[in-house]
Design a protein around this motif. Structure first.
Motif, PDB file in Angstrom:
ATOM      1  N   ARG A  89       0.827  -1.185   0.000  1.00 12.75           N
ATOM      2  CA  ARG A  89       0.000   0.000   0.000  1.00 12.75           C
ATOM      3  C   ARG A  89       0.867   1.243   0.000  1.00 12.75           C
ATOM      4  NH1 ARG A  89      -2.765   1.219   5.013  1.00 12.75           N
ATOM      5  NH2 ARG A  89      -1.097   2.570   5.629  1.00 12.75           N
ATOM      6  N   ALA A  90       0.180   2.346  -0.084  1.00 16.42           N
ATOM      7  CA  ALA A  90       0.887   3.601   0.034  1.00 16.42           C
ATOM      8  C   ALA A  90       1.253   3.773   1.496  1.00 16.42           C
ATOM      9  CB  ALA A  90       0.022   4.742  -0.464  1.00 16.42           C
ATOM     10  N   VAL A 142     -16.066   4.242  -6.716  1.00 12.00           N
ATOM     11  CA  VAL A 142     -15.078   4.908  -5.867  1.00 12.00           C
ATOM     12  C   VAL A 142     -14.499   6.173  -6.511  1.00 12.00           C
ATOM     13  CG1 VAL A 142     -12.842   4.653  -4.730  1.00 12.00           C
ATOM     14  CG2 VAL A 142     -14.464   2.778  -4.705  1.00 12.00           C
ATOM     15  N   THR A 180     -16.503   9.337  -6.540  1.00  9.96           N
ATOM     16  CA  THR A 180     -16.572   9.841  -5.159  1.00  9.96           C
ATOM     17  C   THR A 180     -15.316  10.638  -4.837  1.00  9.96           C
ATOM     18  OG1 THR A 180     -17.896   7.913  -4.524  1.00  9.96           O
ATOM     19  CG2 THR A 180     -16.847   9.145  -2.743  1.00  9.96           C
ATOM     20  N   PHE A 196      -0.578   1.350  -5.220  1.00 10.66           N
ATOM     21  CA  PHE A 196      -0.840  -0.037  -5.559  1.00 10.66           C
ATOM     22  C   PHE A 196      -1.877  -0.093  -6.675  1.00 10.66           C
ATOM     23  CE2 PHE A 196      -3.729  -3.630  -5.119  1.00 10.66           C
ATOM     24  CZ  PHE A 196      -2.871  -4.717  -5.048  1.00 10.66           C
ATOM     25  N   ASP A 239      -8.011  -2.924  -8.947  1.00  9.13           N
ATOM     26  CA  ASP A 239      -7.915  -2.627  -7.513  1.00  9.13           C
ATOM     27  C   ASP A 239      -6.809  -1.601  -7.368  1.00  9.13           C
ATOM     28  OD1 ASP A 239      -9.720  -4.665  -7.167  1.00  9.13           O
ATOM     29  OD2 ASP A 239      -8.212  -6.161  -6.628  1.00  9.13           O
ATOM     30  N   HIS A 240      -7.041  -0.564  -6.571  1.00 12.27           N
ATOM     31  CA  HIS A 240      -6.005   0.468  -6.494  1.00 12.27           C
ATOM     32  C   HIS A 240      -6.035   1.230  -5.176  1.00 12.27           C
ATOM     33  CE1 HIS A 240      -9.570   2.612  -7.913  1.00 12.27           C
ATOM     34  NE2 HIS A 240      -9.067   3.649  -7.285  1.00 12.27           N
ATOM     35  N   THR A 241      -4.946   1.950  -4.921  1.00 10.36           N
ATOM     36  CA  THR A 241      -4.828   2.800  -3.735  1.00 10.36           C
ATOM     37  C   THR A 241      -5.940   3.841  -3.726  1.00 10.36           C
ATOM     38  OG1 THR A 241      -2.447   2.535  -3.674  1.00 10.36           O
ATOM     39  CG2 THR A 241      -3.325   4.510  -2.608  1.00 10.36           C
ATOM     40  N   ALA A 242      -6.675   3.882  -2.633  1.00  5.80           N
ATOM     41  CA  ALA A 242      -7.811   4.793  -2.562  1.00  5.80           C
ATOM     42  C   ALA A 242      -7.438   6.140  -1.940  1.00  5.80           C
ATOM     43  CB  ALA A 242      -8.942   4.151  -1.768  1.00  5.80           C
ATOM     44  N   SER A 243      -6.352   6.179  -1.185  1.00  4.27           N
ATOM     45  CA  SER A 243      -5.968   7.443  -0.535  1.00  4.27           C
ATOM     46  C   SER A 243      -5.590   8.485  -1.564  1.00  4.27           C
ATOM     47  CB  SER A 243      -4.748   7.240   0.349  1.00  4.27           C
ATOM     48  OG  SER A 243      -5.094   6.565   1.499  1.00  4.27           O
TER      49      SER A 243
END
Lengths: 152, 206
Positions: free
Chosen positions: B36-37, B84, B87, B154, B168-172
């Motif tokens: 992850r980040a 996501v 948003t 990610f 699938d990916h980093t949401a932050s």
């Protein structure tokens, strides 16, 4: 030509739908707050959200979801694992007696795939849900802003 | 005497066991945790020494040097993501709105994790849905992979049953200072005003 006609048919359906997305009843089920997010014209995917309330004493299940605006409509679940967001199909969704199945951004949604012509803000489109017991029901879906977080 | 030695032996065994299980636990957490980040350490340089070359939505080059000069709000995502990503982007749009004229002092970047489908044209149309000031960035797949890695993000393709794929990916969302160093992250669960305040604080110190 056939493509043009179906595009025209879709546009007419979208434009002629009534202006407000009221709740729809099917047997013991009440489907409410059906809304979608606007997309670009060329977008192939979109998201629709709604809530299904079960007022009866029997559980029910969603079997199929269809809409003329998309080639495919499937219930998906977004999951946040640590910092990573993932999406997967939910499988059959059931609504327990007295329970509510609620879809919302960042959680459960109906993923529309193979959109033709995108979704325009302010318009509506029909979504047909087939329930195991309550049968087939058509729900008008109101298109909100691209980043809307709820109906309205 | 013998007793004491026995106790010491047992105690050392216990220490060994504790260290061993702790090591296994840490190893398991490290193995299950996606890359992850989590490398989000304040001050981590994102531009320095990085070597990647991308394209913005207008087809202009976008390189690590473009992460300098003013603070950057960096969002990872892709346009086929209906839940996501809208948003996150509308959150950024709301934060820019809350910043008022100060929004001009920050650069907002939407970096695709799906360069194969997200051409410059697609990115340009998509970001315009939310705010014209958000700059879509894409590029050659291998360059995007290098950039994501160097930014600590990610991304992994996940096939869908009905065909096609999701990523699938980093949401932050990351907030970088004018030197391209990671300063903070934004979370859509916080009010947009909180994000605006984080940007303001960064602007006042840089």
């Amino acid at each position: 030509m056939r493509l043009f006609l179906s595009a025209l048919a879709v546009s007419i359906i979208m434009i002629t739908s009534v202006a407000h997305a009221a709740e729809v009843t099917a047997g013991d089920l009440v489907i409410e707050q059906a809304w979608a997010r606007a997309t670009t014209l060329s977008a192939k995917t979109g998201a629709t959200y709604l809530a299904v309330r079960n007022t009866g004493s029997q559980p029910d299940r969603i079997l199929f979801i269809e809409t003329p605006v998309a080639g495919n409509a499937v219930a998906h679940q977004t999951r946040q694992e640590g910092d990573v967001s993932r999406m997967s199909e939910t499988g059959p969704l059931s609504i327990s007696p007295g329970g509510t199945l609620e879809m919302k951004p960042g959680a459960m949604h109906i993923m529309l795939m193979e959109l033709s012509g995108g979704l325009k803000v302010g318009q509506q489109f029909p979504l047909t849900i087939t329930f195991e017991k309550a049968g087939k029901v058509e729900v008008p879906v109101k298109i909100g802003k691209p980043g809307a977080m709820g109906s309205e | 005497m013998l007793n004491l030695r026995n106790i010491r032996f047992v105690l050392w065994m216990l220490v060994g066991l504790a260290v061993g299980s702790l090591a296994i636990l840490v190893w398991q957490i490290a193995a299950t945790e996606p890359q992850r980040a989590g490398t989000i350490e304040p001050g981590r340089p994102m531009a320095e020494g990085a070597n990647w070359s991308l394209l913005d939505e207008a087809g202009r080059p976008f390189t690590p040097a473009d992460l300098r000069g003013r603070p950057t709000l960096l969002v990872f995502g892709f346009t086929h993501c209906p839940d996501v990503c809208p948003t996150s982007l509308s959150y950024v749009a709301n934060a820019l709105q809350a910043l008022g004229p100060q929004a001009e002092d920050v650069r907002s970047v939407f970096l695709t994790v799906d360069p194969e489908r997200d051409t410059a044209q697609v990115m340009s149309e998509y970001t315009a849905l939310f705010d014209e000031r958000i700059l879509g960035v894409t590029g050659k797949p291998e360059e995007v992979t290098t950039a994501l890695k160097s930014l600590g993000a990610f991304a992994r393709k996940a096939p869908l049953d009905g065909g096609g794929y999701n990523v699938d990916h980093t949401a932050s969302m990351l907030l970088l200072d004018a030197q391209g160093r990671l300063r903070s992250t934004l979370d859509v669960h916080e009010p947009a005003e909180v994000a605006a305040e984080k940007v303001r604080r960064l602007l006042s110190t840089s």
